[in-house]
Design a protein around this motif. Structure first.
Motif, PDB file in Angstrom:
ATOM      1  N   SER A 131       0.903  -1.255   0.298  1.00 54.47           N
ATOM      2  CA  SER A 131       0.193  -0.194   0.549  1.00 54.47           C
ATOM      3  C   SER A 131       0.853   2.003   0.765  1.00 54.47           C
ATOM      4  O   SER A 131       2.323   1.040   0.411  1.00 54.47           O
ATOM      5  N   GLY A 132       0.400   2.252  -0.250  1.00 52.19           N
ATOM      6  CA  GLY A 132       0.738   4.086  -0.484  1.00 52.19           C
ATOM      7  C   GLY A 132       1.866   3.952  -1.378  1.00 52.19           C
ATOM      8  O   GLY A 132       1.881   3.332  -2.404  1.00 52.19           O
ATOM      9  N   PRO A 133       3.518   4.139  -0.874  1.00 56.65           N
ATOM     10  CA  PRO A 133       4.151   3.852  -1.094  1.00 56.65           C
ATOM     11  C   PRO A 133       5.072   3.367  -1.948  1.00 56.65           C
ATOM     12  O   PRO A 133       5.340   2.822  -3.865  1.00 56.65           O
ATOM     13  N   ARG A 134       4.599   2.173  -1.606  1.00 52.31           N
ATOM     14  CA  ARG A 134       5.428   0.797  -1.797  1.00 52.31           C
ATOM     15  C   ARG A 134       4.151  -0.049  -2.927  1.00 52.31           C
ATOM     16  O   ARG A 134       4.702  -0.255  -4.336  1.00 52.31           O
ATOM     17  N   ARG A 135       3.117   0.645  -2.919  1.00 46.59           N
ATOM     18  CA  ARG A 135       2.540  -0.287  -4.161  1.00 46.59           C
ATOM     19  C   ARG A 135       2.637   0.738  -5.432  1.00 46.59           C
ATOM     20  O   ARG A 135       2.805   1.088  -6.522  1.00 46.59           O
ATOM     21  N   ALA A 136       2.712   2.767  -4.747  1.00 48.48           N
ATOM     22  CA  ALA A 136       3.216   3.689  -6.059  1.00 48.48           C
ATOM     23  C   ALA A 136       4.442   2.686  -6.626  1.00 48.48           C
ATOM     24  O   ALA A 136       4.356   3.129  -8.139  1.00 48.48           O
ATOM     25  N   MET A 137       5.596   2.106  -5.581  1.00 49.99           N
ATOM     26  CA  MET A 137       7.103   2.141  -6.525  1.00 49.99           C
ATOM     27  C   MET A 137       6.341   1.042  -7.463  1.00 49.99           C
ATOM     28  O   MET A 137       7.025   0.376  -8.521  1.00 49.99           O
ATOM     29  N   LEU A 184       9.007  -0.706 -10.044  1.00 55.88           N
ATOM     30  CA  LEU A 184      10.323  -0.755  -8.996  1.00 55.88           C
ATOM     31  C   LEU A 184      11.096  -1.593  -8.075  1.00 55.88           C
ATOM     32  O   LEU A 184      10.281  -1.471  -6.951  1.00 55.88           O
ATOM     33  N   LEU A 185      10.810  -2.683  -8.521  1.00 57.10           N
ATOM     34  CA  LEU A 185      10.284  -3.964  -7.483  1.00 57.10           C
ATOM     35  C   LEU A 185      12.119  -4.159  -7.086  1.00 57.10           C
ATOM     36  O   LEU A 185      12.267  -5.212  -6.137  1.00 57.10           O
ATOM     37  N   ARG A 186      13.164  -4.743  -8.004  1.00 52.64           N
ATOM     38  CA  ARG A 186      14.185  -5.510  -7.763  1.00 52.64           C
ATOM     39  C   ARG A 186      15.565  -3.940  -6.964  1.00 52.64           C
ATOM     40  O   ARG A 186      15.338  -3.076  -7.921  1.00 52.64           O
ATOM     41  N   PRO A 187      16.803  -4.457  -6.403  1.00 55.30           N
ATOM     42  CA  PRO A 187      17.428  -3.369  -6.727  1.00 55.30           C
ATOM     43  C   PRO A 187      17.854  -2.482  -7.918  1.00 55.30           C
ATOM     44  O   PRO A 187      17.908  -1.746  -7.823  1.00 55.30           O
ATOM     45  N   THR A 228      20.420  17.501  -5.106  1.00 53.31           N
ATOM     46  CA  THR A 228      20.056  16.620  -4.858  1.00 53.31           C
ATOM     47  C   THR A 228      18.890  15.436  -5.779  1.00 53.31           C
ATOM     48  O   THR A 228      18.309  17.057  -6.840  1.00 53.31           O
ATOM     49  N   PRO A 229      18.520  14.604  -6.156  1.00 50.12           N
ATOM     50  CA  PRO A 229      18.171  14.101  -7.319  1.00 50.12           C
ATOM     51  C   PRO A 229      16.070  14.625  -7.202  1.00 50.12           C
ATOM     52  O   PRO A 229      15.780  14.183  -6.404  1.00 50.12           O
ATOM     53  N   VAL A 230      15.323  14.674  -8.011  1.00 49.23           N
ATOM     54  CA  VAL A 230      14.321  14.863  -8.237  1.00 49.23           C
ATOM     55  C   VAL A 230      14.134  13.516  -9.707  1.00 49.23           C
ATOM     56  O   VAL A 230      14.287  13.804 -10.898  1.00 49.23           O
ATOM     57  N   TYR A 231      12.765  12.622  -9.039  1.00 50.54           N
ATOM     58  CA  TYR A 231      13.137  11.609  -9.987  1.00 50.54           C
ATOM     59  C   TYR A 231      11.609  11.160 -10.579  1.00 50.54           C
ATOM     60  O   TYR A 231      10.587  11.581  -9.714  1.00 50.54           O
ATOM     61  N   PRO A 232      12.039  10.888 -11.656  1.00 54.53           N
ATOM     62  CA  PRO A 232       9.648  10.369 -12.167  1.00 54.53           C
ATOM     63  C   PRO A 232       9.033   9.665 -11.121  1.00 54.53           C
ATOM     64  O   PRO A 232       9.931   8.905 -10.811  1.00 54.53           O
ATOM     65  N   ALA A 233       7.895   9.774 -11.067  1.00 56.21           N
ATOM     66  CA  ALA A 233       7.374   9.159  -9.676  1.00 56.21           C
ATOM     67  C   ALA A 233       5.986   9.332 -10.053  1.00 56.21           C
ATOM     68  O   ALA A 233       5.654  10.483 -10.562  1.00 56.21           O
ATOM     69  N   GLY A 234       4.964   8.541  -9.779  1.00 57.19           N
ATOM     70  CA  GLY A 234       3.754   8.725  -9.831  1.00 57.19           C
ATOM     71  C   GLY A 234       3.438   9.128  -8.524  1.00 57.19           C
ATOM     72  O   GLY A 234       3.314   9.411  -7.677  1.00 57.19           O
ATOM     73  N   ALA A 235       1.922   9.175  -8.238  1.00 59.16           N
ATOM     74  CA  ALA A 235       0.746  10.006  -7.175  1.00 59.16           C
ATOM     75  C   ALA A 235       1.535   8.195  -6.458  1.00 59.16           C
ATOM     76  O   ALA A 235       1.006   7.233  -6.712  1.00 59.16           O
ATOM     77  N   GLY A 236       1.188   9.602  -5.084  1.00 52.22           N
ATOM     78  CA  GLY A 236       1.846   8.364  -3.802  1.00 52.22           C
ATOM     79  C   GLY A 236       3.443   8.378  -4.035  1.00 52.22           C
ATOM     80  O   GLY A 236       2.898   7.332  -2.528  1.00 52.22           O
ATOM     81  N   LEU A 237       3.567   8.689  -4.341  1.00 58.26           N
ATOM     82  CA  LEU A 237       5.362   8.313  -4.335  1.00 58.26           C
ATOM     83  C   LEU A 237       6.131   9.733  -4.084  1.00 58.26           C
ATOM     84  O   LEU A 237       6.453  10.495  -4.770  1.00 58.26           O
ATOM     85  N   PRO A 238       5.985  10.149  -2.710  1.00 56.73           N
ATOM     86  CA  PRO A 238       7.035  10.981  -2.064  1.00 56.73           C
ATOM     87  C   PRO A 238       8.924  11.100  -2.731  1.00 56.73           C
ATOM     88  O   PRO A 238       8.771  10.114  -2.920  1.00 56.73           O
ATOM     89  N   GLN A 239       8.963  12.299  -3.071  1.00 52.80           N
ATOM     90  CA  GLN A 239      10.856  11.861  -3.198  1.00 52.80           C
ATOM     91  C   GLN A 239      11.346  11.957  -2.233  1.00 52.80           C
ATOM     92  O   GLN A 239      12.550  11.254  -2.964  1.00 52.80           O
ATOM     93  N   VAL A 240      11.314  12.144  -1.225  1.00 55.07           N
ATOM     94  CA  VAL A 240      12.162  11.520  -0.243  1.00 55.07           C
ATOM     95  C   VAL A 240      11.925  10.187   0.247  1.00 55.07           C
ATOM     96  O   VAL A 240      12.893   9.200   0.946  1.00 55.07           O
ATOM     97  N   TYR A 241      10.964  10.144  -0.090  1.00 54.13           N
ATOM     98  CA  TYR A 241      10.462   8.461   0.621  1.00 54.13           C
ATOM     99  C   TYR A 241      11.440   7.315  -0.795  1.00 54.13           C
ATOM    100  O   TYR A 241      12.092   6.649  -1.054  1.00 54.13           O
ATOM    101  N   LEU A 242      11.485   7.482  -2.787  1.00 49.25           N
ATOM    102  CA  LEU A 242      12.409   7.397  -3.703  1.00 49.25           C
ATOM    103  C   LEU A 242      13.016   7.531  -3.179  1.00 49.25           C
ATOM    104  O   LEU A 242      14.666   6.260  -3.600  1.00 49.25           O
TER     105      LEU A 242
END
Length: 680
Positions: free
Chosen positions: A11-17, A22-25, A140-154
């Motif tokens: 759920s949350g950020p993990r689901r967005a990843m 973004l499943l593996r290292p 500081t990198p800014v990554y492509p991210a969908g809804a529910g995925l904060p940059q800090v978490y990513l």
């Protein structure tokens, strides 16, 4: 023993990843920044310019909520030099207000603006600090991210994944270009670049770290193509040798072949004589005579006692091929069958029986040819026209027609959209490519003119003049009928208008929703010269050949792709009369629309058109469904990275021959299951 409980869904950020793959290292390691923010330095407020994004530190002087127009938090901040700025928050939590209490020291990053009461920042980034809090040591990198995925978490997830990602060097150092850094070093740098690096080289991807990544994936693509080619070399195909029918066809044709047609015909004949299945792409500009080359290939196959199938994406194009092939081959005793979705009932059953028994030596049709019900006695050669319009599964279905006998038919793919060199070197590296680079003699040059729609009445007058001179014209519209969503002239409305002005018996209508017999009747009247003007949709884009047609009008040309415009223009200029293509546009034009029309006005060279189209749109549409919609290049750009592509192309065969295990591991790292898509 009871079943173990099912794992809880993320759920949350993990689901967005997970949604981003973004499943593996390794997935996280290869998820690269879009851009960077410089949090490595502080800028005094008095040195900052309005509109500039800066980072500074200051102490909170006041903090209050204002409710005059809407509820908002206003925080006044003073930096160490005594200069002040107001921070404005339209959405906030009580915890944020508490965090920015009077006397708190904050590090703030945002865009400096002019407000009603002086300088301000709206919704800046805020971080409580003390006088000793260190600055960031890297951009500081800014990554492509969908809804529910904060940059800090990513950022945290990627930082944790990088050390665990399998980024060992797979390629021998001696084979790598010396200017490229090691892979792990390149990735760590791109995720955490040093503050003194040129931001421009990061953003335009010219930095050596970016170059290493682009080289890696180009090399993986080249290796995958070579593996696919080597795998096909292990398969068997019927050996097709036959010259008598070819010689009879050449003697019967009412024209001489060009040098290019003879050369390409010999290349294909050499392929067919091999016991390995050929995969050859025959490319040639509009009007270069690909159909007669296909007829030569079919003759080699039929003379050797095997069947040939020719598949085209539309009934109209398939029927154009049929008409020519029947005219050339039936007098030589070749039995031709016609199989499309519109052929029904007993007639269809009879044609299927002819294909299954081998009585039909050449089968022409649409994708209906590859249906399970269509069986061949012995299919030796499959010819696919406008190959980019067919999907992987469709081409594989053709190749499986001989599977039960342990053989594969030879495959000849044709395209009237010339392929730019860099695209041929990358996505088509597993194919042999033949090019018809010479037009048959007697073709007239085409002059292209670009006019605003305000000139439409003048163009209609020109058509009336052409009709009076006994010439024929096309008028192409992008829609079939009026739509509330669009103000484009529809083909039906344009036909009615032109029929009223020029005479109902002089104007025909052709579009994709007409029944096959209706289309055939209209085309027969136009081909015979009975109809001087044909109003049509893009159903006439390829295959239509009427030498007497010398004027092409394309309405709302700005709505068409460049390759499509070039294909439509190629319907004229097929006879000796001087030909004109008129592009009518409705302004204002977008930048890409302007570039497309400019290219059309400046050149009639299909290869130059293709090169410009690739530059405008990228490789996606050239590829059609070759990769089932998956773009295999995430980082490299074929136009900008041609030197890297050349280097990867040179290295791939050496790596495959000398270090096959490393080559396989490299392909798996970069392409995974997508490598299978390269085999069709």
């Amino acid at each position: 023993m009871p079943d173990a409980p099912a794992p809880k869904p993320a759920s949350g950020p993990r689901r967005a990843m997970e949604r981003l793959g973004l499943l593996r290292p390794i997935d996280l390691a290869l998820h690269l920044p879009l851009r960077y923010e410089d949090e490595t330095r502080l800028t005094p407020l008095r040195q900052a310019r309005h509109g500039e994004t800066i980072q500074f530190e200051g102490v909170v002087v006041s903090n209050h909520i204002e409710t005059r127009r809407r509820r908002q938090l206003l925080v006044s901040l003073r930096d160490d030099a005594g200069d002040s700025v107001q921070l404005r928050f339209l959405n906030f939590y009580p915890s944020q207000q508490k965090q920015m209490a009077e006397g708190a020291r904050l590090r703030v990053r945002g865009e400096l603006r002019s407000g009603l009461f002086g300088r301000e920042m709206v919704h800046p980034q805020v971080k409580p600090v003390d006088a000793d809090t260190p600055l960031a040591s890297a951009l500081t990198p800014v990554y492509p991210a969908g809804a529910g995925l904060p940059q800090v978490y990513l950022r945290k997830a990627i930082a944790a994944a990088l050390p665990r990602a399998p980024l060992d060097e797979l390629l021998p150092a001696a084979l790598l270009p010396r200017t490229l850094p090691p892979l792990r070093q390149a990735l760590e740098f791109l995720h955490h670049p040093a503050p003194n690096v040129s931001l421009a080289t990061l953003e335009d991807h010219s930095h050596p770290a970016w170059q290493r990544l682009k080289f890696e994936e180009l090399l993986a693509q080249q290796l995958s193509q070579l593996q696919s080619k080597a795998l096909r070399a292990q398969h068997r195909a019927p050996v097709l040798r036959g010259t008598a029918l070819v010689e009879r066809l050449l003697a019967a044709l009412p024209f001489e072949l060009t040098g290019a047609q003879r050369r390409v015909g010999e290349e294909i004949a050499a392929d067919l004589a091999s016991e390995h299945p050929t995969h050859r792409l025959l490319q040639g500009d509009v009007g270069s005579g690909k159909t007669v080359v296909a007829a030569l290939a079919a003759c080699v196959c039929i003379d050797a006692g095997w069947q040939c199938a020719l598949m085209a994406p539309t009934e109209l194009l398939a029927e154009q091929h049929l008409r020519k092939l029947v005219g050339w081959l039936e007098p030589l005793g070749v039995r031709v069958a016609w199989i499309t979705g519109s052929v029904k009932g007993k007639k269809r059953e009879a044609l299927l029986a002819q294909a299954a028994s081998g009585e039909a030596q050449l089968v022409v049709g649409t994708h209906a040819v590859i249906e399970d019900k269509v069986q061949f006695a012995q299919l030796g050669l499959a010819i696919v026209d406008e190959q980019h319009r067919f999907g992987v599964a469709q081409r594989l279905a053709l190749r499986r027609k001989l599977a039960e006998r342990g053989l594969e038919p030879h495959l000849l793919m044709m395209s009237a959209t010339p392929i730019p060199r860099t695209l041929a070197m990358s996505y088509y590296a597993d194919l042999e490519v033949s090019t018809l680079d010479e037009l048959p003699p007697g073709r007239s040059p085409i002059v292209t003119k670009v006019f605003a729609l305000a000139k439409r009445d003048e163009v209609i007058e020109r058509i009336a003049h052409e009709i009076g001179q006994g010439k024929q014209s096309y008028w192409v519209c992008p829609l079939i009928e009026e739509s509330e969503e669009s103000d484009l002239q529809a083909a039906t409305a344009t036909h009615a208008e032109l029929a009223e002005l020029l005479g109902d018996d002089r104007v025909g209508l052709l579009h994709g929703r007409m029944k096959a017999e209706e289309k055939a009747a209209v085309m027969a009247r136009f081909s015979s010269g009975e109809l001087p003007l044909l109003v049509a949709t893009t159903v006439i884009e390829v295959g239509v050949d009427v030498p007497n047609a010398s004027l092409m009008v394309i309405e709302h040309a700005e709505r068409f792709g460049l390759a499509q415009l070039h294909q439509l223009r190629g319907r004229v200029g097929r006879g000796s009369a001087a030909s004109v293509c008129v592009l009518l546009y409705n302004g204002p034009l977008s930048e890409s629309g302007r570039e497309r029309l400019k290219a059309m006005a400046e050149t009639t060279d299909g290869f130059e058109i293709a090169r410009r189209d690739l530059a405008i749109r990228g490789p996606g549409e050239f590829m059609g469904h070759r990769q089932s919609g998956a773009d295999l290049l995430r980082f490299a750009d074929l136009e900008d990275d041609a030197p890297l592509l050349v280097a990867a192309r040179a290295l791939a065969p050496k790596l495959l021959a000398q270090h096959p295990a490393a080559a396989q591991a490299h392909v798996q790292r970069w392409l995974g299951g997508r490598a299978e898509l390269m085999k069709a």
